[in-house]
Design a protein around this motif. Structure first.
Motif, short mmCIF file in Angstrom:
data_model
loop_
_atom_site.label_atom_id
_atom_site.label_comp_id
_atom_site.label_asym_id
_atom_site.label_seq_id
_atom_site.Cartn_x
_atom_site.Cartn_y
_atom_site.Cartn_z
N LEU A 5 0.84 -1.21 0.00
CA LEU A 5 0.00 0.00 0.00
C LEU A 5 0.87 1.25 0.00
O LEU A 5 0.48 2.29 -0.53
N PRO A 9 1.06 6.02 -2.72
CA PRO A 9 1.47 7.44 -2.79
C PRO A 9 2.63 7.64 -3.76
O PRO A 9 2.67 8.61 -4.51
N ALA A 37 -5.81 8.04 -10.51
CA ALA A 37 -6.72 7.83 -9.38
C ALA A 37 -7.83 6.85 -9.74
O ALA A 37 -8.27 6.04 -8.92
N GLN A 41 -7.83 2.32 -8.28
CA GLN A 41 -8.90 1.66 -7.52
C GLN A 41 -9.10 0.21 -7.98
O GLN A 41 -9.54 -0.63 -7.21
N PHE B 12 -2.26 10.84 -0.06
CA PHE B 12 -2.39 9.37 0.01
C PHE B 12 -1.53 8.81 1.15
O PHE B 12 -1.94 7.92 1.86
N LYS B 13 -0.34 9.41 1.30
CA LYS B 13 0.54 8.96 2.37
C LYS B 13 -0.10 9.28 3.74
O LYS B 13 -0.09 8.44 4.65
N LEU B 16 -2.92 6.89 4.47
CA LEU B 16 -2.41 5.56 4.84
C LEU B 16 -1.87 5.57 6.28
O LEU B 16 -2.18 4.67 7.07
N ARG B 20 -3.49 3.49 9.44
CA ARG B 20 -2.70 2.56 10.25
C ARG B 20 -2.74 2.96 11.72
O ARG B 20 -2.86 2.09 12.59
N GLU B 26 -5.22 -4.24 6.43
CA GLU B 26 -4.78 -3.88 5.07
C GLU B 26 -5.95 -3.62 4.11
O GLU B 26 -5.90 -2.70 3.30
N GLN B 29 -7.41 -0.32 4.88
CA GLN B 29 -6.48 0.72 4.41
C GLN B 29 -6.66 0.95 2.91
O GLN B 29 -6.73 2.08 2.44
N LYS B 30 -6.78 -0.16 2.17
CA LYS B 30 -6.94 -0.05 0.71
C LYS B 30 -8.28 0.62 0.38
O LYS B 30 -8.38 1.42 -0.54
N LEU B 33 -7.88 4.27 0.76
CA LEU B 33 -7.13 4.85 -0.36
C LEU B 33 -8.01 4.91 -1.62
O LEU B 33 -7.96 5.89 -2.37
N ASN B 34 -8.84 3.89 -1.82
CA ASN B 34 -9.75 3.90 -2.97
C ASN B 34 -10.76 5.04 -2.87
O ASN B 34 -11.05 5.72 -3.85
N ALA B 37 -9.03 8.15 -3.65
CA ALA B 37 -8.79 8.25 -5.10
C ALA B 37 -10.02 8.79 -5.82
O ALA B 37 -9.91 9.55 -6.79
N LYS B 38 -11.20 8.41 -5.33
CA LYS B 38 -12.45 8.91 -5.92
C LYS B 38 -12.60 10.41 -5.63
O LYS B 38 -12.95 11.20 -6.49
#
Lengths: 300, 300
Positions: A5, A9, A37, A41, B12-13, B16, B20, B26, B29-30, B33-34, B37-38
Motif C-alpha cells: 500500500l 502514494p 486515481a 482503484q 495518500f501517504k 495511509l 494505520r 490492510e 487501508q486499501k 485509499l480507494n 482516489a475517488k
C-alpha cells in the motif's frame, strides 16, 4: 514482489515526476493524476510494482504524446558514465579482488540512478566512490552479500543472462561483464535491455553507446516494463531466460518483477524505498547481492 | 495557500498513515485509499491543503469508526513536553533576550512534531536543542525572521490571538505566552485550539493539561480542520479573530489556511515539505517567523 500500500502514494509521485519531465502543463499533470486515481482503484495488490509502473508511464505517454520523455536524461547519464570508464577500469585492475570491485562498481552504478532521482550530486558521488581508498561500497551497507555463492555459480555457469537496469548504469555493468570475461573467457554472456522506452531504463542503443556489445550479446527482453515482467517478454527472451545457467538481475525494478522466481538469479541492487526494504528484510539504502533462494535474512 | 499537485501523493501517504494509526487492517487501508482516489478527482486545487486534509481524516474516521486515532500520541507528547517545561523556563530566564529565546523554543516545539512524523528521536532532539550553547534555532535556518516587526506589533497590540497547532507543542507555546505576559502584563491573550479531534492537533483538554489556561484564555476555533479554515470556524471565534490587534499563527497547517489573509498575522512554523517551501520561497527545514504582508522573499 507484491505491491505494498505504501507504493500507492509513490505511484502518484512517479506519475507527477514523469508528467513534468514530459513537459506537461499543470492542467495536464492534474489530468494524469486523475486518470491514475481512477486506475488505482482497480489495481490488484497481488501485481508487482513494475506492472503498475508500466501502466503509469503508458498513461503519461498517452496523455502527453511524448514517446520517450527521458531521452535527454538517458543520453546525459550515458555520457557522464562513459567519462568515468577509464577510471573504473583502473580501479578494477589495481584491486586485489577485481571481481568483487567490479561487482561493487556495478552496484555503485545503481546508486547513481538513486542519486539522480533524489537530487544528489551524481558527479561528486561518483568521484567520491572512485577516490575511496578500499572498497567502493562500505562493508556496513552490504546487508545481504552472497559473494561466495556468486563466485561458485559463476564458475559453474556456461551461460549468463544479465538483466540491465538504467542507461548510464550500463557502463558499470560493462565493467563487471568485462571482468567476468577476463577471468572466464569462454562464458556466454547475454545482456538484455528493454524493448521500448520506459523511464530511464536502458534500450538497445544505450547498450551499444556504452560499449556492452564488445563483450556480451545485446538483446531486448521484448517488453517495456520498468522491470522484467516475464508474461510480457518475447518468446526469444523467455527461451534464453530458461536456457541459461545463471541470471544476474540488476536494479530494484527487476527484483520487484522476479523476486518470486525460483531459477538461479542473483539480484544486484540498492534498496531504494521502504517497500522493497520491507520485502527483502533490510534497510533503505542497503546494498544487496542476493541469490533468490536466500531471501528474508539480515546477514552477510 | 493553494493545494499544489505535489500535495496529492502526500494526501495518500497521510491517509495511509492515519488509517494505520487508527488500527485499520490492510483491506480497510486499501478501501480508504480507494475512497480518497475517488474524492481527489473532484478536489479543486484552489482549495487549501487543510481543507483536503480535513476531508481525508474525516474519511479515515468514518471508515475506521475511530473518533480520535491520535489520542495516545497526543497524551504522550503532552507528557514528554511537560517534562521539559522547567528546563525551557530556565533557558528563557537565563537568556539575554528572553522573548527571542521563547519564540525560538515555540518553533522548536513545531520541529518536534516534524521529528515525530519522520521517526527522529524527539527526546534526543529536545535535549540537543536545550543543551545548545546559544540559540535554540541556528541562525542559518531562519530563512525569514521578522523579529523586529514582531516586537513592534507586540508592543502596540492590546489583544493577541494565538492559534495553536499540535498537542505537546502547546507547552512550548505556553513558554512564549508566559514570556509575553512577563514583559506586558496587561495584554489580553487568547489561545485557540481545534473543536474536534484532527490528527494530533491540540484540543481544549490539551491546552489545559499543558497549563496554557494559567496565562491565556483558552477557546476553540469551532472547527476541526488541520489548520484554521475560517469559513468553518464558529461565530464567536471569528468575532475574536476580527477584533484582536495581532494574530500569532502556529504551524504549517495554519499558514496553509491563512496565508492569503490580510489582517496582521505573524506565522511561526518550520517549512516541512517542498510545497510550502515553494509557496513561501524558502527551503524545506527552514524556520519562519513571517508577517503576512512580507511574503515571498529570502532574507532575515
Amino acid at each position: 514482489m507484491k505491491t505494498y500500500l505504501d507504493c500507492i502514494p509513490c505511484f502518484f509521485k512517479q506519475a507527477l515526476d514523469a508528467a513534468r519531465i514530459a513537459g506537461a502543463n499543470e492542467l495536464t499533470q492534474k489530468r494524469i493524476l486523475n486518470r491514475l486515481a481512477k486506475t488505482i482503484q482497480k489495481f490488484p495488490l497481488s501485481s508487482t510494482p513494475p506492472e503498475m509502473g508500466r501502466t503509469i508511464y503508458k498513461l503519461v505517454k498517452e496523455v502527453t504524446k511524448k514517446d520517450d520523455p527521458y531521452r535527454e536524461i538517458k543520453a546525459k547519464n550515458n555520457r557522464l558514465a562513459l567519462r568515468f570508464y577509464p577510471k573504473l577500469k583502473r580501479r578494477v585492475s589495481y584491486s586485489k579482488d577485481g571481481l568483487l570491485t567490479a561487482l561493487e562498481l556495478a552496484i555503485a552504478g545503481n546508486i547513481i540512478d538513486y542519486g539522480a532521482k533524489n537530487s544528489l550530486n551524481v558527479d561528486k558521488r561518483l568521484k567520491e566512490i572512485l577516490n575511496e581508498e578500499e572498497n567502493a561500497i562500505k562493508q556496513e551497507d552490504k546487508a545481504i552479500f552472497d559473494y561466495s555463492q556468486f563466485k561458485d555459480s559463476l564458475k559453474k555457469a556456461n551461460s549468463i543472462l544479465y538483466l540491465a537496469d538504467n542507461a548510464g548504469e550500463t557502463v558499470f555493468d560493462r565493467i563487471l561483464i568485462e571482468e567476468i570475461k577476463s577471468i572466464y573467457n569462454d562464458k556466454e554472456i547475454i545482456y538484455a535491455v528493454k524493448e521500448r522506452p520506459i523511464i530511464n531504463d536502458a534500450l538497445i542503443q544505450d547498450a551499444y553507446i556504452c560499449g556492452i556489445d564488445k563483450s556480451a550479446e545485446v538483446i531486448s527482453c521484448g517488453s517495456d516494463g520498468p522491470g522484467t515482467i516475464l508474461p510480457l517478454c518475447s518468446k526469444n527472451f523467455l527461451k534464453i531466460y530458461k536456457r541459461v545457467d545463471m541470471v544476474i538481475s540488476k536494479g530494484q525494478g527487476n527484483y520487484e518483477a522476479l523476486s518470486k522466481e525460483r531459477c538461479p538469479i542473483f539480484f544486484l541492487f540498492m534498496a531504494k524505498c521502504p517497500a522493497i526494504a520491507k520485502d527483502v528484510g533490510c534497510n533503505v539504502g542497503d546494498i544487496i547481492l542476493m541469490k533468490n533462494s536466500s531471501r528474508k535474512r539480515k546477514a552477510i
